[in-house]
Design a protein around this motif. Structure first.
Motif, short mmCIF file in Angstrom:
data_model
loop_
_atom_site.label_atom_id
_atom_site.label_comp_id
_atom_site.label_asym_id
_atom_site.label_seq_id
_atom_site.Cartn_x
_atom_site.Cartn_y
_atom_site.Cartn_z
N PHE A 127 0.84 -1.19 0.00
CA PHE A 127 0.00 0.00 0.00
C PHE A 127 0.88 1.25 0.00
CE2 PHE A 127 -2.22 3.43 2.16
CZ PHE A 127 -3.44 3.44 1.52
N PHE A 128 0.49 2.25 -0.81
CA PHE A 128 1.18 3.54 -0.85
C PHE A 128 0.15 4.64 -0.70
CE2 PHE A 128 4.58 1.06 -2.56
CZ PHE A 128 5.75 1.78 -2.36
N PRO A 129 0.53 5.76 -0.06
CA PRO A 129 -0.43 6.86 0.06
C PRO A 129 -0.76 7.51 -1.27
CG PRO A 129 1.71 7.51 0.93
CD PRO A 129 1.77 6.04 0.67
N THR A 130 0.16 7.47 -2.25
CA THR A 130 -0.09 8.06 -3.57
C THR A 130 0.50 7.18 -4.66
OG1 THR A 130 1.95 9.36 -3.78
CG2 THR A 130 0.13 10.38 -2.55
N GLY A 131 -0.09 7.29 -5.85
CA GLY A 131 0.45 6.59 -7.00
C GLY A 131 1.76 7.19 -7.47
N THR A 132 1.92 8.50 -7.30
CA THR A 132 3.18 9.15 -7.68
C THR A 132 4.34 8.51 -6.94
OG1 THR A 132 2.07 11.25 -8.13
CG2 THR A 132 4.43 11.35 -7.67
N MET A 133 4.16 8.27 -5.65
CA MET A 133 5.22 7.64 -4.86
C MET A 133 5.39 6.18 -5.26
SD MET A 133 5.49 7.16 -0.71
CE MET A 133 5.35 8.92 -0.40
N ALA A 134 4.29 5.47 -5.46
CA ALA A 134 4.37 4.05 -5.79
C ALA A 134 5.16 3.80 -7.06
CB ALA A 134 2.96 3.47 -5.92
N LEU A 240 -6.57 0.40 -14.24
CA LEU A 240 -6.53 -0.97 -14.76
C LEU A 240 -7.82 -1.72 -14.45
CD1 LEU A 240 -4.29 -2.86 -16.09
CD2 LEU A 240 -4.18 -3.94 -13.84
N TRP A 241 -8.45 -1.37 -13.34
CA TRP A 241 -9.66 -2.08 -12.89
C TRP A 241 -10.72 -2.15 -13.99
CZ3 TRP A 241 -8.01 -4.25 -8.71
CH2 TRP A 241 -7.25 -3.56 -7.76
N GLU A 242 -10.87 -1.09 -14.80
CA GLU A 242 -11.95 -1.06 -15.76
C GLU A 242 -11.55 -1.52 -17.16
OE1 GLU A 242 -10.93 3.47 -15.33
OE2 GLU A 242 -10.83 1.65 -14.11
N THR A 243 -10.37 -2.14 -17.30
CA THR A 243 -9.91 -2.56 -18.62
C THR A 243 -10.37 -3.96 -19.01
OG1 THR A 243 -7.81 -3.45 -17.79
CG2 THR A 243 -7.85 -1.10 -18.42
N THR A 244 -10.97 -4.69 -18.08
CA THR A 244 -11.31 -6.09 -18.36
C THR A 244 -12.34 -6.21 -19.49
OG1 THR A 244 -12.95 -6.05 -16.58
CG2 THR A 244 -10.75 -6.88 -16.04
N ALA A 245 -13.29 -5.28 -19.56
CA ALA A 245 -14.31 -5.36 -20.61
C ALA A 245 -13.69 -5.19 -21.98
CB ALA A 245 -15.38 -4.29 -20.37
N SER A 260 5.59 -5.55 -12.91
CA SER A 260 4.99 -4.89 -11.75
C SER A 260 3.83 -4.04 -12.23
CB SER A 260 6.02 -4.04 -10.99
OG SER A 260 6.57 -3.03 -11.84
N VAL A 261 2.90 -3.79 -11.31
CA VAL A 261 1.69 -3.05 -11.64
C VAL A 261 1.36 -2.11 -10.49
CG1 VAL A 261 -0.77 -3.21 -12.23
CG2 VAL A 261 0.79 -5.04 -12.92
N TYR A 262 0.98 -0.88 -10.84
CA TYR A 262 0.43 0.06 -9.85
C TYR A 262 -1.06 0.20 -10.12
CZ TYR A 262 -1.41 4.86 -9.59
OH TYR A 262 -2.22 5.96 -9.49
N VAL A 263 -1.85 0.23 -9.07
CA VAL A 263 -3.29 0.48 -9.19
C VAL A 263 -3.69 1.56 -8.19
CG1 VAL A 263 -3.97 -1.79 -10.08
CG2 VAL A 263 -3.77 -1.44 -7.60
N SER A 264 -4.71 2.32 -8.58
CA SER A 264 -5.25 3.38 -7.72
C SER A 264 -6.54 2.90 -7.07
CB SER A 264 -5.52 4.64 -8.54
OG SER A 264 -6.21 5.60 -7.76
N PHE A 265 -6.82 3.42 -5.88
CA PHE A 265 -8.05 3.08 -5.19
C PHE A 265 -9.13 4.15 -5.29
CE2 PHE A 265 -4.91 0.62 -2.51
CZ PHE A 265 -5.23 -0.60 -3.06
N TYR A 266 -8.78 5.36 -5.71
CA TYR A 266 -9.78 6.42 -5.73
C TYR A 266 -10.30 6.77 -7.11
CZ TYR A 266 -6.38 10.03 -7.16
OH TYR A 266 -5.47 10.78 -7.85
N LEU A 277 1.25 -1.09 -5.12
CA LEU A 277 2.24 -1.60 -6.05
C LEU A 277 2.25 -3.11 -5.89
CD1 LEU A 277 4.62 -1.37 -8.05
CD2 LEU A 277 6.12 -1.14 -6.06
N ALA A 278 2.03 -3.84 -6.98
CA ALA A 278 1.96 -5.29 -6.94
C ALA A 278 3.02 -5.90 -7.84
CB ALA A 278 0.58 -5.76 -7.36
#
Length: 428
Positions: A127-134, A240-245, A260-266, A277-278
């Motif tokens: 978990f990261f507070p921001t995607g910029t940091m991740a 990335l969450w909405e790319t499956t369709a 590696s993959v970064y995803v956002s929660f907001y 970061l996964a």
């Protein structure tokens, strides 16, 4: 119509685009609460008249958005503090609230990390507070492992447009651009690039080009081309969450292409903030060390972590439905403008790859912003909730997002709203 890349309503020349005056990027689909000053053609940002016009227009737009009976999306970040706190009313459904609070990344934060790793099919996640940091941390770690600080990415990618050159100024990385076309690079472009690079970063979707995506087969070929050059591949998967369709593949298969993959929660999940970061367990452990060094090891983050778990439970399953309906909305917008006789009206992409896309119209941005606000004030329907951004002389674009509220709109509702919008344009 030729796609042009223009600066956004809230940007200033020579600094970060849209969201700006130092503000971070915000999700598409609603009035931008922290947008910066406008770039009016022929006017300086210090012009007090322009400043006041911008403030009045922004205030009216936000007020109209909040009073509107019908919108295509109501992203949570625009809600009141009370409304945002109410999100946690469902927290007991996703986590045992009788557990101890998190301290420096344990507890509920670890539960969120495990959930993300499971969804993306990776060994671990941090978990990261921001995607910029991740993303800085991820690519810094990869640079140490490959021995190459050069990162190949698109000039419209988030780090190049919205992070004040953080890659080079903070992390010692050197960005290079494989292509300047408003799309992701092709496999041939990656293979033929004239200089070495240690990592290839791909933003999926590429937001500032119109939320565009390649096909899954094209993406796999690009990844393979990078591997042929002994480069690692990192996905900027904020959305990335909405790319499956679009890809027609599950999340773990999409994420499995990258190292590696970064995803956002907001951005799509409507959480309070945060990112993950996964990737391989060894990389994630190293990234956690750098997270601490970058100041990202926050004492307690349970509200944000809980909101992310709620988003994964509530919003993630609905994203494919949003994407499908966004295509209905996009087609209806195109038909509505054609019927209204608006020349050069353009929906981009023709078929949206996600639940967000662009609309381009041959008018100045302030004219379109005024029409959108007037429509909401006079009819209770806000068709275009986001800011209009200058794309060239007499040309402007806005971003459209379709979420739960947009599912209530039929194609006829959209075309009727287009008719009402066009009535408020000059010369209608």
């Amino acid at each position: 119509m030729t796609q042009t890349v223009g600066r956004r309503e809230g940007s200033a020349a020579g600094r970060d685009e849209e969201r700006s005056a130092g503000a971070p990027e915000e999700p598409a689909g609603g009035p931008q609460e922290s947008a910066g000053r406008p770039q009016e053609p022929g006017a300086e940002l210090s012009d007090p008249v322009v400043e006041e016009q911008w403030r009045v227009r922004r205030k009216r737009r936000i007020a109209a958005y909040r009073r509107a009976e019908r919108v295509l999306a109501r992203p949570g970040f625009l809600g009141t503090v009370r409304e945002r706190l109410a999100l946690l009313a469902d927290a007991q459904d996703v986590y045992d609230l009788d557990e101890s609070g998190d301290i420096y990344g344990n507890g509920v934060v670890e539960a969120l990390e495990e959930k993300v790793a499971g969804l993306l099919g990776t060994e671990a996640a941090a978990f990261f507070p921001t995607g910029t940091m991740a993303q800085q941390v991820a690519l810094r770690c990869w640079a140490g492992r490959t021995g190459d600080t050069t990162v190949a990415l698109h000039p419209l990618a988030h780090p190049e447009v919205h992070e004040r050159k953080a890659f080079s100024q903070v992390s010692g990385l050197r960005p290079v651009h494989v292509t300047s076309e408003p799309r992701l690079p092709t496999a041939d472009e990656v293979r033929g690039f004239e200089e070495p690079f240690g990592a290839l970063m791909l933003e999926l979707p590429l937001r500032d080009a119109g939320f565009v995506l390649p096909s899954f087969e094209e993406l796999a070929e690009v990844v393979e081309a990078a591997r042929e050059r002994d480069a690692v591949v990192h996905f900027d998967g904020a959305r990335l969450w909405e790319t499956t369709a679009h890809f027609g593949r599950p999340l773990e298969e999409i994420a499995g292409l990258a190292d590696s993959v970064y995803v956002s929660f907001y951005k799509s999940l409507d959480a309070y903030g945060g990112a993950a970061l996964a990737g391989p367990a060894s990389l994630v452990e190293e990234a956690k060390t750098w997270r601490h060094r970058y100041g990202g090891l926050v004492f307690q983050q349970f509200p944000t972590a809980l909101s992310a778990l709620i988003g994964l439970e509530r919003e993630l399953p609905r994203l494919p439905e949003y994407v499908r309906h966004a295509r209905v909305v996009a087609a209806a917008l195109r038909a509505g403008f054609a019927a209204a006789g608006v020349p050069w009206a353009h929906v981009h992409p023709d078929v949206p790859a996600t639940h967000e896309f662009q609309v381009w119209l041959p008018y100045d941005a302030d004219v379109l912003a005024e029409a959108a606000v007037r429509q909401a004030e006079e009819t209770g329907t806000l068709l275009f909730a986001g800011p209009w951004n200058r794309g060239g002389p007499g040309l402007a674009f806005t971003e459209v997002s379709v979420r739960a509220q947009g599912l209530e709109w039929t194609a006829d509702d959209v075309t009727s709203a287009v008719t009402e919008f066009v009535k408020r344009l000059p010369g209608a």
